[in-house]
Each structure stands twice: as C-alpha cells, then as structure tokens.
Design a protein around this motif. Structure first.
Motif, short mmCIF file in Angstrom:
data_model
loop_
_atom_site.label_atom_id
_atom_site.label_comp_id
_atom_site.label_asym_id
_atom_site.label_seq_id
_atom_site.Cartn_x
_atom_site.Cartn_y
_atom_site.Cartn_z
N ASN A 1 -5.22 11.57 -10.93
CA ASN A 1 -4.73 12.27 -9.94
C ASN A 1 -3.44 12.12 -9.43
O ASN A 1 -3.12 10.96 -9.44
N PRO A 2 -2.56 13.24 -8.86
CA PRO A 2 -1.16 12.89 -8.55
C PRO A 2 -1.15 12.04 -7.30
O PRO A 2 0.09 11.25 -7.10
N ASP A 3 -2.04 12.12 -6.68
CA ASP A 3 -2.16 11.14 -5.45
C ASP A 3 -2.11 9.51 -5.70
O ASP A 3 -1.66 8.55 -4.93
N LEU A 4 -2.47 9.26 -7.00
CA LEU A 4 -2.19 7.91 -7.57
C LEU A 4 -0.82 7.64 -8.45
O LEU A 4 -0.41 6.85 -8.27
N GLU A 5 -1.07 8.66 -9.13
CA GLU A 5 0.29 8.75 -10.30
C GLU A 5 1.66 8.81 -9.30
O GLU A 5 2.47 7.68 -9.78
N LEU A 6 1.86 9.46 -8.36
CA LEU A 6 3.03 9.74 -8.08
C LEU A 6 3.54 8.35 -7.16
O LEU A 6 4.66 7.75 -6.92
N PRO A 7 2.53 7.83 -6.25
CA PRO A 7 3.01 6.69 -5.33
C PRO A 7 3.31 5.40 -6.39
O PRO A 7 3.97 4.49 -5.79
N LEU A 8 2.08 5.58 -7.49
CA LEU A 8 2.65 4.22 -8.37
C LEU A 8 4.12 4.33 -9.05
O LEU A 8 4.92 3.38 -9.10
N ALA A 9 4.43 5.53 -9.28
CA ALA A 9 5.91 5.70 -9.72
C ALA A 9 6.83 5.61 -8.60
O ALA A 9 7.88 4.93 -8.94
N LEU A 10 6.74 5.84 -7.54
CA LEU A 10 7.50 5.66 -6.42
C LEU A 10 7.58 4.22 -6.09
O LEU A 10 8.85 3.50 -5.74
N ALA A 11 6.63 3.43 -6.36
CA ALA A 11 6.62 1.97 -6.21
C ALA A 11 7.45 1.24 -7.31
O ALA A 11 8.24 0.31 -7.01
N ARG A 12 7.48 1.82 -8.50
CA ARG A 12 8.10 1.41 -9.51
C ARG A 12 9.72 1.57 -9.23
O ARG A 12 10.59 0.87 -9.59
N ALA A 13 10.04 2.62 -8.69
CA ALA A 13 11.48 3.17 -8.17
C ALA A 13 11.92 2.35 -6.94
O ALA A 13 13.15 2.35 -6.71
N GLY A 14 10.98 1.39 -6.45
CA GLY A 14 11.43 0.96 -5.22
C GLY A 14 11.59 1.78 -4.03
O GLY A 14 12.12 1.49 -3.01
N CYS A 15 10.86 3.01 -4.02
CA CYS A 15 10.93 3.80 -2.77
C CYS A 15 9.82 3.27 -1.68
O CYS A 15 8.66 3.51 -2.08
N ASP A 16 10.36 3.28 -0.76
CA ASP A 16 9.33 2.71 0.53
C ASP A 16 9.09 3.73 1.42
O ASP A 16 8.62 3.58 2.53
N ARG A 17 9.35 5.19 0.93
CA ARG A 17 8.92 6.29 2.03
C ARG A 17 7.34 6.45 1.60
O ARG A 17 6.80 7.49 2.32
#
Length: 501
Positions: A213-229
């Motif tokens: 699900n994108p709701d798991l995939e995208l926040p995991l990717a943003l965590a890797r990118a260091g995005c805290d939004r």
C-alpha cells in the motif's frame, strides 16, 4: 489444518515489499476449518458488511463470499469468558455492474472477536451469532472495539515474526511501548484506526489490494530521505505471500495536532485570517514532493501519456454525467479542459511525473499545536482505486489541485449566511493563492505557471466530488456544483493571483 490454507490469487502490479527481518516458522493453533467456518458466517456478514462505512460496494446486493485466508490470533476455544481473535480476508461477490474502482470480488480484512457472551460495553460491536459451524453458539463482534483484542494487535507488532498467513514487521532501531490503553477512532473513515495511549495510532486497512500500500511505501521512502513532514511507520503487518498485501500500519500519534479541515472551518466561523497557515502548508507540500522525487523514480509525460491522461479524465466525466443529471448541461465546456490538455501534448508539451500523495486535501493534514508545523498523513491515495493505479507516476499538479479544491470546499461547506458568503469566497481565493505562494517558495516552481494542467486536474477533482456527493451526501451536492459552474462558465479564468508578504 494450517492457517491461511485457502488463498486468492492476487493480481496487479508487481511491487517490492519493505524488507522484513528473518521470521520464525509459523506458530499457534490452526483457525477453525475454513470449509465449515465461512458458510456459518455468511448470513451474518451479508447483513453486517454492507452497513460499514468502509464497504465499497454499496447499492449492490452481496451474493456470496469466498475465503482468502484465516488466521487465529488468539485461540477461539469453547467455553470461558476469555475472547478469541480471528483474522479473515474474504472476497465479497455482488450482483449488478460494479461501480468505478470496485471489482467483481473486492477483498476485505475482518478482525472478529469471539466470546461465549458479549459484555454490555461491547453490545454496539455485535455482528451476530452463528447458527451452525465451528462457532455455533458463540458471539461474533468487531474486535477493534475490544480493548483486550486491540491490545493484542499491538503486542503482535512489538515482536516481529510470522503467524500463519500474516507477517508482522517492526522498523529497524525502534521499540514499541507496551501496556498502552487502546481506543478506537470513531470518526467515519474508509479504514479503521486505533489509538494506543497518546503514543501510536494503528491504521487497519479494510479493502485490501495486491501489493504494498502506498501509505506504507511512501512514508518509508520519506523516512529514508530524512523528510520529517510525515509520521514514519513504526511497525506494520501484511500477508506472508510472494506479493504481500499491506494490512495495517502503526505510526506515531501526533498528540495535540489539529487537522487542517477543522482549522479551516474554525477560521471561517470567526472570520479569521488563515493565509499564513495556507502558505506554510504549501511549503510543507513542496518539501514532501521534493523528497519523493529524490528517492523514488520519476518520469516525463509525453504526447501518448498526456493523451491517455486526458482520455481518462474525459471517461470519468462521461460516467459522472450519466449518473448525475445536474452535471449534463456542463459536459461540453468541462470537456474542453481535457481537450486542451491533450492538444498541448500533441504540440510537444511535456510534464514531469513522480510519486505523489494522490488524495491531498485539508483533512489529510495536521498542524502541531506547539510550533504550528504542518504534517501530511494518509498516503494511500483514493481508496476506491486499485493499488497499481495509485502507484503510478503523476504530475504534482494533481495534489495541488486537490488542496485548492479543499479550500474552496471549506468555504462552501461552512454554510455561511447571505451576509458572509462573499467573505467566505474571498477567504478561499486568498488561501488558494497563499498555498501556491508557499509551494513556489519551497519548490522553486510556481504551479500557477501551468494553467492548463491545473485547470484539467481541478476540473477532474470537481467532477469526482459531484459523483461522490450525489451517491453519498446529496445535501452537499451544491458545494462541488458551484465549482463546476465556475470551471465550465469561465474556462480561461486566470489562476489564483499571487499574494505578497
């Protein structure tokens, strides 16, 4: 018989699942025999399932069910007051043509509590009492309303591993506190959520599709990118198949935050300025888009893709006008927005595409009470769409148009009196412009410089809103119809004017 012995053959886009740590072999007793279990539950589910907010096939009779998997999370032994917990994935067969976004047999996740008798505080969660089968004489109810069973889910997430057809995963270098009191979120949602203390929130997906699900995939990717939004996933569970299906996600609970929709309505109710918040929200959106583009694939949409994009918008318009008579007088001028977009593609115009939120509006945002910092949540996209479609690369204009529509929606939905209607519409205009200003500041690209693309996406969103309101909230139909009138009557209206500090 082992858990999950019958399983559907999921189809859809091949995905790469989040990497899970090594898991132990399956443990625990088997679920009640599926061959006998499901027929005994069918009469209960046929009555109960269509009444749920998250059931996608409303208006079409349920004709039967097929079992995808069954896993016993807590033994359902006979006798005694202790509850059992049964996890089911079932496909619901329905008669009649499916609505857009629904399939011939949508898969649903059910968490069933099982007791010999239901205590009074759980009476509202009752599903029914089977009259045959292995659970004959027991009481079946919605498990997420039972603190003991909701607490058991948190315990499963604390200890990664596999149980029957399910796999539980915890993010590296994270620890999950125990003994937190669970409480279900009672607001209407397309999924179900449980808050644990004031520390975590667990989202349990109800309509399940193949793939991550994108709701798991995208926040995991943003965590890797260091995005805290975005709140980063703490743990999740999924099916333990070759192509996992995401079932639930545990994330930090942003205590003290308020959602953007309610904040906007509060601003309208007291005629307060909201443009500073709108501008900051535009910056937050741009930061998320920039981070997603940095860590996930991007593409360029050329003539063929742009023509397909416009054709899809036209197809949705045709379906909506067939279903909602009020939309029919506007069909041709609305279609002009999509024709203009296709024509630009034929002339050689291109647009970048990337992963985006997919269903962005004020209700998908949270503002912290202490510092006013915005966060974006709920990255699953439109739940009615297949996961493969939600994972497509798209222009960021889709997200931006969704938020612009949300400001307009808030102004209309606030139900202002005759003396304040003009003020509310000016409120929407100012905040639409402020949001674009903030986005341009952070992204370095002003979305208003692409008026044809923005107009097409805003029109597509308004058409979707008309169809939704006509089906679910007819009293609200006038809200998106006001936008339809504007978009159709002034096809070349200039985008929101820029504001200046």
């Amino acid at each position: 018989m082992s858990e999950g012995t019958t399983r559907a053959n999921p189809t859809g886009e091949t995905t790469t699942a989040p990497t899970a740590p090594p898991t132990p072999p399956p443990t625990g007793p088997p679920a009640p025999a599926p061959r006998a279990l499901l027929p005994s539950l069918v009469p209960l589910l046929r009555e109960w399932l269509p009444r749920q907010r998250w059931f996608a096939g409303k208006g079409r009779p349920v004709t039967g069910f097929s079992l995808v998997s069954a896993t016993e999370l807590l033994p359902c032994g006979a006798g005694g007051a202790a509850p059992g917990l049964l996890h089911l994935l079932v496909r619901a067969q329905q008669s009649g043509p499916p609505q857009a976004g629904t399939g011939a047999g949508d898969c649903y996740q059910l968490l069933l509590g099982i007791r010999s008798a239901l205590p009074p505080h759980l009476a509202h969660a009752l599903i029914g009492r089977p009259t045959s089968g292995p659970l004959h004489g027991r009481t079946i109810y919605e498990a997420l309303h039972d603190p003991r069973l909701a607490g058991l889910l948190l315990e499963r997430l604390r200890v990664p591993g596999r149980l029957g057809s399910l796999r539980f995963t915890r993010a590296p270098s994270t620890a999950i506190a125990s003994a937190l009191n669970p409480r279900p979120v009672t607001a209407e949602q397309s999924n179900s959520s449980v808050v644990y203390g004031d520390t975590y929130i667990l989202k349990v997906f109800r309509r399940i599709g193949a793939g991550v699900n994108p709701d798991l995939e995208l926040p995991l990717a943003l965590a890797r990118a260091g995005c805290d939004r975005v709140p980063h996933p703490t743990a999740w569970f999924e099916t333990s198949t070759a192509e996992p299906m995401t079932l639930g996600i545990l994330q930090p609970f942003l205590r003290g935050s308020a959602d953007g929709w309610q904040l906007a309505l509060n601003s309208l109710s007291v005629r307060a300025d909201f443009s500073g918040s709108a501008r900051a929200l535009g910056r937050a959106t741009a930061e998320v888009h920039t981070a997603l583009a940095a860590v996930l694939p991007t593409a360029v949409l050329r003539r063929q893709q742009i023509e397909l994009l416009a054709a899809g918008m036209t197809e949705r318009l045709d379906a909506a006008t067939a279903a909602v008579p009020a939309l029919r007088p506007y069909r041709d001028p609305l279609r002009a927005a999509f024709d203009d977009l296709a024509e630009l593609g034929r002339r050689g115009r291109t647009w970048p595409a990337q992963r985006i939120h997919g269903d962005l509006h004020l209700g998908q945002t949270l503002r912290a009470a202490l510092d006013g910092r915005w966060a974006l949540i709920d990255f699953e996209g439109e739940p009615a769409r297949p996961i493969s479609e939600r994972r497509r690369l798209q222009p960021v204009a889709r997200d931006i148009a969704g938020m612009l529509r949300s400001f307009d929606y808030a102004a209309r939905a606030s139900r202002p009196g005759p003396d304040s209607s003009a003020w509310a519409q000016e409120w929407a205009r100012r905040n639409r412009a402020a949001y674009c200003d903030g986005y341009a500041e952070a992204a370095g690209v002003d979305p208003r410089q692409e008026p044809e693309l923005m107009r097409a996406y805003e029109t597509d969103k308004a058409v979707y809103e008309v169809l939704y309101e006509a089906r679910h909230r007819p009293d609200w139909l006038s809200v998106p119809m006001a936008a339809i009138h504007r978009l159709a009557g002034s096809p070349h209206t200039s985008p929101p004017a820029a504001t200046h500090p």
